[in-house]
Design an enzyme around this catalytic site. Structure first.
Site, PDB file in Angstrom:
ATOM      1  N   SER A  99       0.839  -1.202   0.000  1.00  6.65           N
ATOM      2  CA  SER A  99       0.000   0.000   0.000  1.00  6.65           C
ATOM      3  C   SER A  99       0.878   1.258   0.000  1.00  6.65           C
ATOM      4  O   SER A  99       1.747   1.392  -0.856  1.00  6.65           O
ATOM      5  CB  SER A  99      -0.955  -0.054   1.200  1.00  6.65           C
ATOM      6  N   ARG A 165     -11.842   6.253   9.427  1.00  3.40           N
ATOM      7  CA  ARG A 165     -11.377   4.860   9.447  1.00  3.40           C
ATOM      8  C   ARG A 165     -12.483   3.904   8.992  1.00  3.40           C
ATOM      9  O   ARG A 165     -12.199   2.914   8.299  1.00  3.40           O
ATOM     10  CB  ARG A 165     -10.912   4.497  10.861  1.00  3.40           C
ATOM     11  N   ASP A 252      -8.876  -6.703  -4.653  1.00  2.00           N
ATOM     12  CA  ASP A 252      -8.535  -5.356  -4.179  1.00  2.00           C
ATOM     13  C   ASP A 252      -9.349  -4.313  -4.944  1.00  2.00           C
ATOM     14  O   ASP A 252      -9.251  -4.214  -6.162  1.00  2.00           O
ATOM     15  CB  ASP A 252      -7.029  -5.110  -4.378  1.00  2.00           C
ATOM     16  N   HIS A 281      -8.154  -5.459  -0.317  1.00  2.00           N
ATOM     17  CA  HIS A 281      -6.845  -4.812  -0.214  1.00  2.00           C
ATOM     18  C   HIS A 281      -6.009  -5.353   0.951  1.00  2.00           C
ATOM     19  O   HIS A 281      -4.805  -5.553   0.825  1.00  2.00           O
ATOM     20  CB  HIS A 281      -7.060  -3.297  -0.070  1.00  2.00           C
ATOM     21  N   ASP A 282      -6.641  -5.578   2.086  1.00  2.00           N
ATOM     22  CA  ASP A 282      -5.928  -6.011   3.286  1.00  2.00           C
ATOM     23  C   ASP A 282      -5.368  -7.427   3.210  1.00  2.00           C
ATOM     24  O   ASP A 282      -4.688  -7.873   4.136  1.00  2.00           O
ATOM     25  CB  ASP A 282      -6.831  -5.897   4.524  1.00  2.00           C
TER      26      ASP A 282
END
Length: 304
Positions: A99, A165, A252, A281-282
């Site tokens: 990232s 967040r 992602d 993505h994670d």
């Protein structure tokens, strides 16, 4: 031969790579401290030790707060370069980051030249796309809408950061991931699991991070463009001398797999591999088995 493995953390990460990448780094893991000299330094602007918005501004002898300078990924890479020189490290075996860490890694790989053997860039990009900038802007808008934003204290914008967040978590995951993990069984009208999950994630980050560092680093991510004043991304990528392994994630939604493919296809010595996961993505922080397998085959390839 160098055994330095330099890890670069992501947006809200820290220098304790063994904690947040515990499936990859540690005793008997892929990168084992008994075989490798592992370095992970806190990025500039982040609130875990290096210079950041609450640090003292030498001009005023007071904390920077909102006067903290805007930084690019190039600046962050330059900070790491100064540390490398300070530590008297001649060559780096492998630079690895995901990232934002991958973006900084590309910038650094460009300037390191022959001093770097391998660059592993996970779920990242050579230039931040409008899609990502848009998500980052909505998060900053959430922080701005907090009535404490603008105050000179460390808790300023904290509720806004919780919202930011929560927005970010939706970009780090994939719809299928929430479908499997946050689905409600009975006929609910309120108190949905997905809702409480996102609130919880927001609160968890706000306890350990702050809105000003988040703001600063999200702007840094937006500024990322490896090709700036270098004839564009393709030209800049073609100048990287290290072996580059670009790893994408099939699910992602933030940094699309095509962006990792573009990196591997534009460098001199590029390899593309893909993690298959519903995590989105994670996945680069979660799918350790796949990651270890990919890394193993990448290094074997170097030996032939």
């Amino acid at each position: 031969n160098s055994n330095v493995i330099w890890v670069i953390h992501a947006l809200t990460g820290d220098s304790n790579a063994q904690e947040w990448w515990n499936g990859l780094i540690g005793e008997d893991k892929f990168f084992d401290p008994s075989n490798h000299f592992i370095i992970c330094a806190n990025l500039l602007g982040s609130c875990y030790g290096s210079t950041h918005p609450f640090s003292e501004n030498p001009k005023t002898s007071r904390p920077y707060y909102y006067d903290f300078p805007q930084m690019t990924t190039r600046d962050l890479a330059q900070g790491l370069e100064r540390l490398r020189i300070h530590l008297q490290i001649e060559t780096i075996h492998t630079l690895i980051g995901g990232s934002l860490g991958g973006q900084v890694g590309l910038e650094w790989a460009y300037t390191l030249g022959k001093k770097l053997n391998n660059a592993i860039i996970l779920a990242s990009t050579s230039k931040t796309k409008p899609w990502v900038i848009g998500f980052n802007e909505t998060q900053r808008m959430a922080i701005e809408s907090d009535c404490t934003w603008g105050e000179n204290n460390q808790d300023a914008g904290r509720k806004g950061l919780e919202t930011a967040r929560a927005i970010a978590m939706l970009t780090y995951r994939h719809p299928l991931d929430l479908e499997t993990k946050q689905v409600d069984s009975e006929n609910k009208l309120d108190d949905f699991r997905a809702a409480s999950y996102l609130r919880y994630q927001g609160q968890k980050l706000a306890k350990r991070f702050n809105a000003l560092s988040y703001w600063t680093l999200s702007k840094t991510m937006d500024s990322h463009d490896l090709g700036r004043n270098r004839g564009g991304c393709e030209e800049a990528l073609s100048q990287i001398e290290a072996n580059v392994l670009a790893i994408g994630v099939n699910s992602d939604l933030l940094f699309l797999p095509e962006e990792s493919q573009f990196i591997s296809g534009s460098v001199r010595k590029g390899t593309y591999k893909e993690i298959t996961s519903t995590a989105g993505h994670d996945a680069f922080l979660i799918e350790f088995e796949q990651l270890s397998y990919i890394l193993k085959s990448f290094y074997l390839q170097q030996k032939h």
